[in-house]
Design a protein around this motif. Structure first.
Motif, PDB file in Angstrom:
ATOM      1  N   UNK A   1      -4.569   0.973  -6.048  1.00 55.56           N
ATOM      2  CA  UNK A   1      -3.751  -0.226  -6.280  1.00 55.56           C
ATOM      3  C   UNK A   1      -2.741  -0.005  -7.398  1.00 55.56           C
ATOM      4  N   UNK A   2      -3.191   0.643  -8.464  1.00 58.27           N
ATOM      5  CA  UNK A   2      -2.289   0.875  -9.604  1.00 58.27           C
ATOM      6  C   UNK A   2      -1.102   1.739  -9.196  1.00 58.27           C
ATOM      7  N   UNK A   3      -1.365   2.792  -8.414  1.00 51.67           N
ATOM      8  CA  UNK A   3      -0.300   3.713  -8.015  1.00 51.67           C
ATOM      9  C   UNK A   3       0.668   3.051  -7.037  1.00 51.67           C
ATOM     10  N   UNK A   4       0.124   2.322  -6.074  1.00 50.73           N
ATOM     11  CA  UNK A   4       0.995   1.650  -5.101  1.00 50.73           C
ATOM     12  C   UNK A   4       1.815   0.554  -5.781  1.00 50.73           C
TER      13      UNK A   4
ATOM     14  N   UNK B   1       9.363  -3.866   5.078  1.00 45.98           N
ATOM     15  CA  UNK B   1       8.093  -4.565   4.875  1.00 45.98           C
ATOM     16  C   UNK B   1       8.216  -5.542   3.716  1.00 45.98           C
ATOM     17  N   UNK B   2       7.877  -6.827   3.920  1.00 42.28           N
ATOM     18  CA  UNK B   2       7.975  -7.807   2.843  1.00 42.28           C
ATOM     19  C   UNK B   2       6.760  -7.813   1.928  1.00 42.28           C
ATOM     20  N   UNK B   3       5.644  -7.274   2.426  1.00 42.13           N
ATOM     21  CA  UNK B   3       4.392  -7.187   1.671  1.00 42.13           C
ATOM     22  C   UNK B   3       3.681  -5.913   2.118  1.00 42.13           C
ATOM     23  N   UNK B   4       3.053  -5.219   1.171  1.00 41.77           N
ATOM     24  CA  UNK B   4       2.213  -4.066   1.485  1.00 41.77           C
ATOM     25  C   UNK B   4       0.761  -4.479   1.328  1.00 41.77           C
ATOM     26  N   UNK B   5      -0.014  -4.308   2.392  1.00 48.61           N
ATOM     27  CA  UNK B   5      -1.441  -4.624   2.360  1.00 48.61           C
ATOM     28  C   UNK B   5      -2.230  -3.320   2.475  1.00 48.61           C
ATOM     29  N   UNK B   6      -3.324  -3.225   1.744  1.00 47.31           N
ATOM     30  CA  UNK B   6      -4.148  -2.018   1.740  1.00 47.31           C
ATOM     31  C   UNK B   6      -5.524  -2.327   2.309  1.00 47.31           C
TER      32      UNK B   6
ATOM     33  N   UNK C   1      -7.287  -6.067 -10.797  1.00 47.59           N
ATOM     34  CA  UNK C   1      -6.765  -5.511 -12.046  1.00 47.59           C
ATOM     35  C   UNK C   1      -5.823  -4.340 -11.792  1.00 47.59           C
ATOM     36  N   UNK C   2      -5.959  -3.708 -10.615  1.00 46.19           N
ATOM     37  CA  UNK C   2      -5.030  -2.643 -10.262  1.00 46.19           C
ATOM     38  C   UNK C   2      -3.677  -3.162  -9.827  1.00 46.19           C
ATOM     39  N   UNK C   3      -3.604  -4.448  -9.462  1.00 42.61           N
ATOM     40  CA  UNK C   3      -2.315  -5.033  -9.103  1.00 42.61           C
ATOM     41  C   UNK C   3      -2.274  -5.822  -7.816  1.00 42.61           C
ATOM     42  N   UNK C   4      -3.408  -5.994  -7.139  1.00 43.24           N
ATOM     43  CA  UNK C   4      -3.413  -6.798  -5.917  1.00 43.24           C
ATOM     44  C   UNK C   4      -3.123  -8.253  -6.253  1.00 43.24           C
ATOM     45  N   UNK C   5      -2.173  -8.859  -5.540  1.00 46.16           N
ATOM     46  CA  UNK C   5      -1.797 -10.245  -5.811  1.00 46.16           C
ATOM     47  C   UNK C   5      -2.589 -11.235  -4.970  1.00 46.16           C
ATOM     48  N   UNK C   6      -3.251 -10.743  -3.932  1.00 45.30           N
ATOM     49  CA  UNK C   6      -4.156 -11.541  -3.111  1.00 45.30           C
ATOM     50  C   UNK C   6      -5.265 -10.619  -2.628  1.00 45.30           C
ATOM     51  N   UNK C   7      -6.433 -11.198  -2.395  1.00 44.26           N
ATOM     52  CA  UNK C   7      -7.540 -10.456  -1.794  1.00 44.26           C
ATOM     53  C   UNK C   7      -8.036 -11.211  -0.573  1.00 44.26           C
ATOM     54  N   UNK C   8      -8.242 -10.488   0.497  1.00 45.07           N
ATOM     55  CA  UNK C   8      -8.949 -11.037   1.654  1.00 45.07           C
ATOM     56  C   UNK C   8     -10.340 -10.425   1.647  1.00 45.07           C
ATOM     57  N   UNK C   9     -11.361 -11.266   1.695  1.00 42.72           N
ATOM     58  CA  UNK C   9     -12.743 -10.782   1.667  1.00 42.72           C
ATOM     59  C   UNK C   9     -13.408 -11.071   2.999  1.00 42.72           C
TER      60      UNK C   9
ATOM     61  N   UNK D   1      -4.064   8.119  -3.618  1.00 45.93           N
ATOM     62  CA  UNK D   1      -3.191   7.130  -4.270  1.00 45.93           C
ATOM     63  C   UNK D   1      -1.716   7.477  -4.206  1.00 45.93           C
ATOM     64  N   UNK D   2      -1.381   8.737  -4.471  1.00 52.24           N
ATOM     65  CA  UNK D   2       0.030   9.131  -4.501  1.00 52.24           C
ATOM     66  C   UNK D   2       0.640   9.081  -3.114  1.00 52.24           C
ATOM     67  N   UNK D   3      -0.085   9.579  -2.122  1.00 46.76           N
ATOM     68  CA  UNK D   3       0.436   9.580  -0.751  1.00 46.76           C
ATOM     69  C   UNK D   3       0.576   8.150  -0.219  1.00 46.76           C
ATOM     70  N   UNK D   4      -0.391   7.311  -0.527  1.00 47.50           N
ATOM     71  CA  UNK D   4      -0.287   5.907  -0.135  1.00 47.50           C
ATOM     72  C   UNK D   4       0.928   5.258  -0.794  1.00 47.50           C
ATOM     73  N   UNK D   5       1.159   5.566  -2.050  1.00 46.12           N
ATOM     74  CA  UNK D   5       2.294   4.990  -2.761  1.00 46.12           C
ATOM     75  C   UNK D   5       3.615   5.427  -2.140  1.00 46.12           C
ATOM     76  N   UNK D   6       3.731   6.703  -1.808  1.00 43.48           N
ATOM     77  CA  UNK D   6       4.971   7.213  -1.213  1.00 43.48           C
ATOM     78  C   UNK D   6       5.242   6.542   0.135  1.00 43.48           C
ATOM     79  N   UNK D   7       4.200   6.379   0.935  1.00 43.89           N
ATOM     80  CA  UNK D   7       4.381   5.737   2.229  1.00 43.89           C
ATOM     81  C   UNK D   7       4.638   4.241   2.087  1.00 43.89           C
ATOM     82  N   UNK D   8       4.055   3.633   1.066  1.00 43.50           N
ATOM     83  CA  UNK D   8       4.328   2.214   0.817  1.00 43.50           C
ATOM     84  C   UNK D   8       5.794   2.000   0.471  1.00 43.50           C
ATOM     85  N   UNK D   9       6.352   2.904  -0.307  1.00 45.63           N
ATOM     86  CA  UNK D   9       7.772   2.809  -0.657  1.00 45.63           C
ATOM     87  C   UNK D   9       8.633   2.901   0.605  1.00 45.63           C
ATOM     88  N   UNK D  10       8.292   3.844   1.488  1.00 46.48           N
ATOM     89  CA  UNK D  10       9.049   3.971   2.731  1.00 46.48           C
ATOM     90  C   UNK D  10       8.926   2.700   3.564  1.00 46.48           C
TER      91      UNK D  10
END
Length: 319
Positions: free
Chosen positions: A123-126, A89-94, A159-167, A74-83
């Motif tokens: 999701x919460x961390x990112x 990047x206009x949107x971060x997708x996981x 609930x972690x913060x995703x604003x859209x889900x692709x299934x 989670x932390x490493x993903x968050x740091x790279x998402x910030x970069x």
């Protein structure tokens, strides 16, 4: 209603994103996943898979591009998402949907669907790290080997913060074997309060109509169906917008194949470029009989000048 081009590792690179978005109908696209392990990647790693970041994070046709990250820390993903956001990047997708064995063995992609608590933590961390105005979204499958936990995973992401889900409406074990279980997309949408995109086995306009009826969702992400039928998004958009549609015939597609080849020759090695073209032409055989004949000619060809000649691109003059 939105129509998205799926991220497909090793297939939908920046060249194919450019060519497909020129056809029209695509509202946004996503990069191939950028693998995050245990460190902050240098900017060059982002530009390699997402060169559109140097051009306003959009394709030449003006279609917005999202940056997709894959990992389990989670932390490493968050740091790279910030970069990634700092790079434009206009949107971060996981990515929680990749079924590849090598990816899953290194604790990435669909294998994380076994751990809803970890999905929520990521999701919460990112979401906490990324600027508030930049959306965070996620792509998932129905589960690893069973769809029984699909709702738990979807809730964890939302609930972690995703604003859209692709299934993607199959499990990891099912891979890309038909059918796609669109009815499970409806179940996911019933339990989350964010928009859900249906993905999987939409090859034709008729498939899309059935998917919409069964899944109950309007938004769609197209993958192999759009690669095989480049005007599929435009067909769907025409129905959505109530306008007339003229199908893209082989003569209309050929200039796009030539453009793809020109870019592949410019960006890839002479050894790699023919293989990339053959990969796309092989997928086009599902829709275009002419592609079958072309693929037969290309199949064993490795000389770039000869490949160009076969698709009508003149051989470059010697300097």
């Amino acid at each position: 209603m939105q129509i998205a081009l799926a991220p497909m590792e090793g297939l939908v690179d920046n060249i194919l994103r450019d060519v497909l978005t020129r056809v029209g109908g695509i509202d946004w696209c996503v990069t191939e996943f950028i693998r995050i392990n245990d460190r902050l990647l240098p900017p060059g790693e982002f530009y390699k898979l997402a060169p559109e970041l140097r051009h306003g994070a959009q394709t030449a046709a003006g279609v917005p591009m999202r940056v997709q990250l894959l990992g389990s820390d989670p932390v490493c993903l968050a740091e790279n998402a910030v970069l990634a956001c700092e790079l434009g990047a206009p949107v971060i997708d996981l990515n929680f949907g990749c079924p590849a064995k090598t990816v899953n063995k290194s604790r990435g992609g669909a294998v994380l669907l076994k751990e809803p608590e970890l999905l929520h933590a990521i999701l919460r961390e990112v979401r906490r790290a990324v600027p508030a105005h930049i959306p965070v979204t996620a792509k998932m499958r129905l589960g690893f080997d069973s769809p029984d936990g699909a709702m738990d995973c979807a809730l964890a992401l939302a609930e972690g913060g995703a604003e859209q889900l692709v299934v993607h409406a199959r499990t990891k074990v099912e891979g890309y074997k038909p059918p796609a279980h669109w009815e499970w997309v409806a179940r996911v949408q019933d339990v989350v309060k964010v928009p859900v995109f249906a993905n999987g086995e939409v090859w034709t306009l008729e498939d899309w109509r059935r998917c919409r009826e069964v899944s109950g969702v309007e938004d769609i992400m197209l993958g192999r169906g759009l690669v095989s039928r480049p005007d599929l998004a435009r067909q769907i958009a025409a129905v959505r917008d109530g306008v007339e549609f003229v199908p893209l015939d082989w003569q209309g597609l050929l200039p796009l194949i030539q453009e793809f080849w020109s870019q592949a020759r410019a960006e890839l090695t002479p050894r790699a470029a023919p293989g990339r073209l053959k990969q796309w032409v092989a997928m086009l055989t599902r829709t275009y009989p002419e592609a079958t004949a072309l693929f037969t000619e290309l199949r064993r060809e490795t000389d770039c000048d000869r490949v160009g000649q076969l698709i009508g691109v003149p051989v470059p003059e010697a300097a």
